[in-house]
Write a protein that holds these residues in place. Structure first.
Motif, short mmCIF file in Angstrom:
data_model
loop_
_atom_site.label_atom_id
_atom_site.label_comp_id
_atom_site.label_asym_id
_atom_site.label_seq_id
_atom_site.Cartn_x
_atom_site.Cartn_y
_atom_site.Cartn_z
N ILE A 31 68.09 11.62 -2.12
CA ILE A 31 69.20 12.48 -2.56
C ILE A 31 69.21 12.60 -4.07
O ILE A 31 69.37 13.69 -4.63
N ILE A 32 69.01 11.47 -4.77
CA ILE A 32 68.99 11.49 -6.24
C ILE A 32 67.84 12.36 -6.74
O ILE A 32 67.99 13.17 -7.66
N GLY A 33 66.66 12.20 -6.11
CA GLY A 33 65.52 13.02 -6.51
C GLY A 33 65.76 14.49 -6.31
O GLY A 33 65.37 15.33 -7.13
N ALA A 37 65.82 17.35 -9.22
CA ALA A 37 64.95 18.51 -9.11
C ALA A 37 65.73 19.82 -9.22
O ALA A 37 65.23 20.82 -9.74
N LEU A 38 66.98 19.80 -8.74
CA LEU A 38 67.80 21.00 -8.82
C LEU A 38 68.42 21.18 -10.20
O LEU A 38 68.54 22.31 -10.69
N VAL A 39 68.81 20.08 -10.84
CA VAL A 39 69.55 20.16 -12.09
C VAL A 39 68.64 20.26 -13.31
O VAL A 39 68.95 20.97 -14.28
N LEU A 40 67.49 19.55 -13.30
CA LEU A 40 66.64 19.47 -14.49
C LEU A 40 66.19 20.84 -15.00
O LEU A 40 66.27 21.09 -16.21
N PRO A 41 65.71 21.74 -14.15
CA PRO A 41 65.32 23.06 -14.68
C PRO A 41 66.46 23.78 -15.38
O PRO A 41 66.26 24.44 -16.40
#
Length: 361
Positions: A31-33, A37-41
């Motif tokens: 879930i953290i990953g 992945a969704l927030v970093l970009p």
């Protein structure tokens, strides 16, 4: 009632183990990953948007400084000039660099103190082999962050060869005009040109133009902008690496190499008479200026390595901003021009009097 054990007496309830099971831990990490992945970009895009906005604002301040200079002095600054001091036998000019247009703009960019320290009677280069270092000690190690695009992949400061001072390398340069020819492209009707002899360099012949507004050894005024100030580029962005004909990455930005922000030109005269000596045929580029020859975003200009990067005057406009690069117009506006812009249109925007109305671009 407590349950009795026949041997041990009352049976004690065993405590439940504390912590996560392996499956729970794996689910949590997944879930953290996914969240990262969704927030970093989005975070990276937000940071680049901020850097891009800062870059645009810096170019805006530069073109406003040019306007203020024109309002005070009555003309645009010399894009770059030769060292004015003659050497015997008079009046043969000295083959040493004078100041770039950045020097004249310093008081209008809140750098009056630095401007007052510079000596126009010695060479402008930070190279210690030229005029004993000239103004090199006075600019050594001094950053000018407003001349540096925050998205740039290149260092702000570079050591000038051989073993010289550490000087600021700008991400922005002045536009002196457009070349008459381009490899693989139609010609452009420009005659105010100095064609550079290839010398030891292969695969490229440079052309320096006097068709713009920031020129080597020549001043222009607003009334010379026949196409209108909304149609002429003053400042362009060059803030990423290029590769030479051998595929080696190198910097080819405004002040590199061996120059920095302070350096103008080693040559005197203009157009066909532009050369380093009164009787010779050689010429050197004016640092911190470019003549437009390549499309925006060109990272392989077809130039051989070594001194050829230093000598020739056709720095491409490029950046790490996705899709194009910023330019500052003579009316004070800043535009983001696409990598897909037609090269002829770009050359028209770099020319002060081609009489080709462009409208929106």
């Amino acid at each position: 009632m407590p349950v009795l054990d026949a041997v041990a007496g009352p049976r004690r309830r065993q405590p439940r183990p504390v912590g996560f099971t392996l499956i729970e831990l794996l689910v949590t990490l997944s879930i953290i990953g996914l969240i990262v992945a969704l927030v970093l970009p989005a975070v990276l895009m937000s940071r680049e948007a901020a850097r891009r906005a800062q870059c645009k604002n810096q170019i805006k301040q530069i073109v406003l400084a040019i306007h203020n200079y024109h309002g005070t002095v009555g003309c645009y600054p010399l894009g770059g000039r030769n060292h004015p001091k003659p050497m015997p036998p008079l009046p043969t000019p000295i083959a040493a660099p004078g100041f770039s247009f950045w020097v004249g703009l310093l008081p209008y960019l809140e750098q009056r103190q630095l401007f007052d320290t510079l000596d126009p009677n010695v060479g402008a280069c930070g190279d210690p082999t030229t005029n004993g270092g000239g103004n090199g000690p006075k600019i050594n190690g001094i950053p000018l962050p407003f001349l540096y695009c925050p998205s740039s992949s290149m260092p702000m400061m570079e050591s000038v060869s051989p073993g010289g001072f550490t000087v600021m390398m700008p991400s922005y340069l002045g536009i002196s005009g457009a070349s008459a020819t381009t490899t693989g492209s139609a010609s452009f009707p420009e005659t105010r040109i100095r064609v550079f002899p290839p010398g030891t360099c292969t695969g490229f012949v440079g052309e320096m133009s006097w068709g713009g507004l920031l020129l080597a050894n020549e001043i222009k005024r607003t009334n010379d902008a026949k196409d209108g100030t909304t149609q002429i580029i003053l400042i362009g962005e060059t803030s990423d690496y290029v590769t030479d004909s051998l595929g080696v990455k190198a910097r080819m930005d405004a002040g590199s190499t061996n120059g920095g922000w302070i350096r103008g030109t080693d040559s005197f005269g203009t157009q066909a008479a532009y050369k380093t000596t009164a009787t010779g045929t050689s010429a050197s580029r004016s640092f911190n200026l470019t003549t437009i020859m390549h499309p925006i975003g060109t990272r392989k200009p077809g130039i051989s390595s070594g001194g050829c990067f230093n000598t020739f005057p056709n720095r491409p406009l490029l950046s790490l901003h996705a899709g194009g690069a910023h330019v500052g117009m003579a009316d004070g506006a800043v535009h983001f021009l696409s990598d897909n812009m037609d090269l002829t249109v770009l050359k028209q925007l770099s020319t002060r009097d081609d009489s080709a109305p462009l409208g929106d671009f």
